[in-house]
Design an enzyme around this catalytic site. Sequence first.
Site, mmCIF file in Angstrom:
data_model
loop_
_atom_site.group_PDB
_atom_site.id
_atom_site.type_symbol
_atom_site.label_atom_id
_atom_site.label_comp_id
_atom_site.label_asym_id
_atom_site.label_seq_id
_atom_site.Cartn_x
_atom_site.Cartn_y
_atom_site.Cartn_z
ATOM 1 N N GLY A 151 -13.644 2.857 11.945
ATOM 2 C CA GLY A 151 -13.368 2.114 10.873
ATOM 3 C C GLY A 151 -12.521 2.302 9.785
ATOM 4 O O GLY A 151 -11.387 1.799 9.400
ATOM 5 N N ILE A 152 -12.654 3.385 9.215
ATOM 6 C CA ILE A 152 -11.789 4.164 8.093
ATOM 7 C C ILE A 152 -10.257 4.479 8.468
ATOM 8 O O ILE A 152 -9.513 3.878 8.025
ATOM 9 C CB ILE A 152 -12.597 5.087 7.478
ATOM 10 C CG1 ILE A 152 -13.776 4.903 6.708
ATOM 11 C CG2 ILE A 152 -11.788 5.776 6.382
ATOM 12 C CD1 ILE A 152 -14.794 5.866 6.208
ATOM 13 N N VAL A 186 -13.525 11.664 2.976
ATOM 14 C CA VAL A 186 -14.141 10.935 2.414
ATOM 15 C C VAL A 186 -15.378 10.479 3.680
ATOM 16 O O VAL A 186 -15.861 9.298 3.471
ATOM 17 C CB VAL A 186 -13.105 9.420 2.405
ATOM 18 C CG1 VAL A 186 -12.095 9.477 1.271
ATOM 19 C CG2 VAL A 186 -12.378 9.345 3.824
ATOM 20 N N ARG A 244 -18.491 12.972 4.981
ATOM 21 C CA ARG A 244 -19.700 13.686 4.292
ATOM 22 C C ARG A 244 -19.186 14.943 3.919
ATOM 23 O O ARG A 244 -18.440 15.680 4.732
ATOM 24 C CB ARG A 244 -20.853 13.506 5.175
ATOM 25 C CG ARG A 244 -21.413 12.054 5.452
ATOM 26 C CD ARG A 244 -22.069 11.694 4.305
ATOM 27 N NE ARG A 244 -23.014 10.280 4.460
ATOM 28 C CZ ARG A 244 -22.457 9.326 4.200
ATOM 29 N NH1 ARG A 244 -21.188 9.105 3.799
ATOM 30 N NH2 ARG A 244 -23.208 8.441 4.384
ATOM 31 N N ASP A 269 -14.124 12.945 -1.941
ATOM 32 C CA ASP A 269 -14.792 11.983 -2.527
ATOM 33 C C ASP A 269 -16.251 12.395 -1.972
ATOM 34 O O ASP A 269 -17.410 11.760 -2.667
ATOM 35 C CB ASP A 269 -14.488 10.580 -2.151
ATOM 36 C CG ASP A 269 -15.466 9.438 -2.641
ATOM 37 O OD1 ASP A 269 -15.393 9.554 -3.801
ATOM 38 O OD2 ASP A 269 -16.026 8.864 -2.018
ATOM 39 N N GLU A 304 -24.037 17.819 -2.932
ATOM 40 C CA GLU A 304 -23.776 16.587 -3.598
ATOM 41 C C GLU A 304 -25.135 16.158 -4.127
ATOM 42 O O GLU A 304 -26.309 16.046 -3.544
ATOM 43 C CB GLU A 304 -23.327 15.533 -2.587
ATOM 44 C CG GLU A 304 -22.805 14.442 -3.258
ATOM 45 C CD GLU A 304 -22.220 13.252 -2.323
ATOM 46 O OE1 GLU A 304 -22.449 12.030 -2.336
ATOM 47 O OE2 GLU A 304 -21.050 13.472 -1.584
ATOM 48 N N HIS A 315 -18.224 10.413 -5.066
ATOM 49 C CA HIS A 315 -18.560 9.509 -4.116
ATOM 50 C C HIS A 315 -18.437 7.997 -4.399
ATOM 51 O O HIS A 315 -19.552 7.412 -4.267
ATOM 52 C CB HIS A 315 -19.923 9.763 -3.585
ATOM 53 C CG HIS A 315 -20.403 9.400 -2.149
ATOM 54 N ND1 HIS A 315 -21.258 10.109 -1.506
ATOM 55 C CD2 HIS A 315 -19.788 8.489 -1.708
ATOM 56 C CE1 HIS A 315 -21.237 9.613 -0.259
ATOM 57 N NE2 HIS A 315 -20.245 8.707 -0.249
ATOM 58 N N ASN A 318 -16.437 3.680 -2.480
ATOM 59 C CA ASN A 318 -17.094 2.545 -2.208
ATOM 60 C C ASN A 318 -17.958 1.986 -3.259
ATOM 61 O O ASN A 318 -19.244 2.011 -2.991
ATOM 62 C CB ASN A 318 -17.866 2.648 -0.815
ATOM 63 C CG ASN A 318 -18.341 1.347 -0.253
ATOM 64 O OD1 ASN A 318 -17.740 0.286 -0.599
ATOM 65 N ND2 ASN A 318 -19.439 1.267 0.271
#
Length: 316
Positions: free
Chosen positions: A143-144, A227, A229, A253, A258, A277, A280
């Site tokens: 999708g991205i 963008v 993981r 991101d 993390e 992150h 979104n």
Amino acid sequence: MNETPVPIAIGPTQPAPTLLEKAVTEGGATLSDLAEARALIWAGGPGEFPERLPDSVEWVQLPAAGVEDWFTGGLIARHPNVRFTSAAGAFAASVAEHALMMLLAGVRYLPEQLRAGSWRQQDFFPHVGTLRGKTVTIVGAGGIGRALIPMLVPLGAHIIAVNRSGRPVTGPGIPSTVETISAEQVSRVWPRTDHVVVAAPATADTQHLISADVLARLKPSSWVINVARGSLVDTDALVAALAVGAIGGAGLDVTDPEPLPDGHPLWVLPNAIVTPHDSNPPQLRFAAFADHVEANVVRFVEGRELLAPIDPARGY
């Protein structure tokens, strides 16, 4: 279409009408308690998820595109007769914009220019580049990737899309000139690659996909954008490559670990862009998830294939 209203529950318990409730009803279903539901729209995390689901539940919609935590906790395996779907694709446009922003910032040498306290035109000129005529490899053309390609093509970039199957990537705004290769062949494209965007799911197979070896094969001007993981990039190898200028830079991101700890080298390296992150953010995420839910509710009510089905064998 089924004439009997399809009962769907939302969890965790919502104290007031929400976007998700509207999505369920406008999708053609009716809101119900979990005990009577045929489906569950889940807006929480794996730690809050019910230990057991009623036998009536056929489908569960999860709120995230990345579902590795759900596999780690064994929650999906615990319900073998239930179809699970992720939110993969729901947030693609926002994340793709973020990836493009970081890539353009790197190529145009913005990190150094933003730090400047004096007019250093001659210092900056040699480093400012363009995406026109450059090859951008998108690892994970889901999708991205499909949202990012139409953003890059007008800028004159050549795109190499990497997906699991190697089948051509298609969709609105994606020209037939986009080159697609399978994940098994990805090692062949690194010498041709000017910049990399990582947008693949986190699985055992993609752990440290961007390794020290990959970084060594990229160009000194290459930017690596992640963008997806943090686990897809070997952080220690990336820091080492950035420190000696082996690549142009990195836009992250997501990181491993993390959250990225205070004092980590990535915070101070001049050729690293780190965002927390936030590609979104909640104000964009909730509405996009509700749209995704409504589309899947319509499909469920009509007995059609659901969007973003999770494959337990693949881990996403």
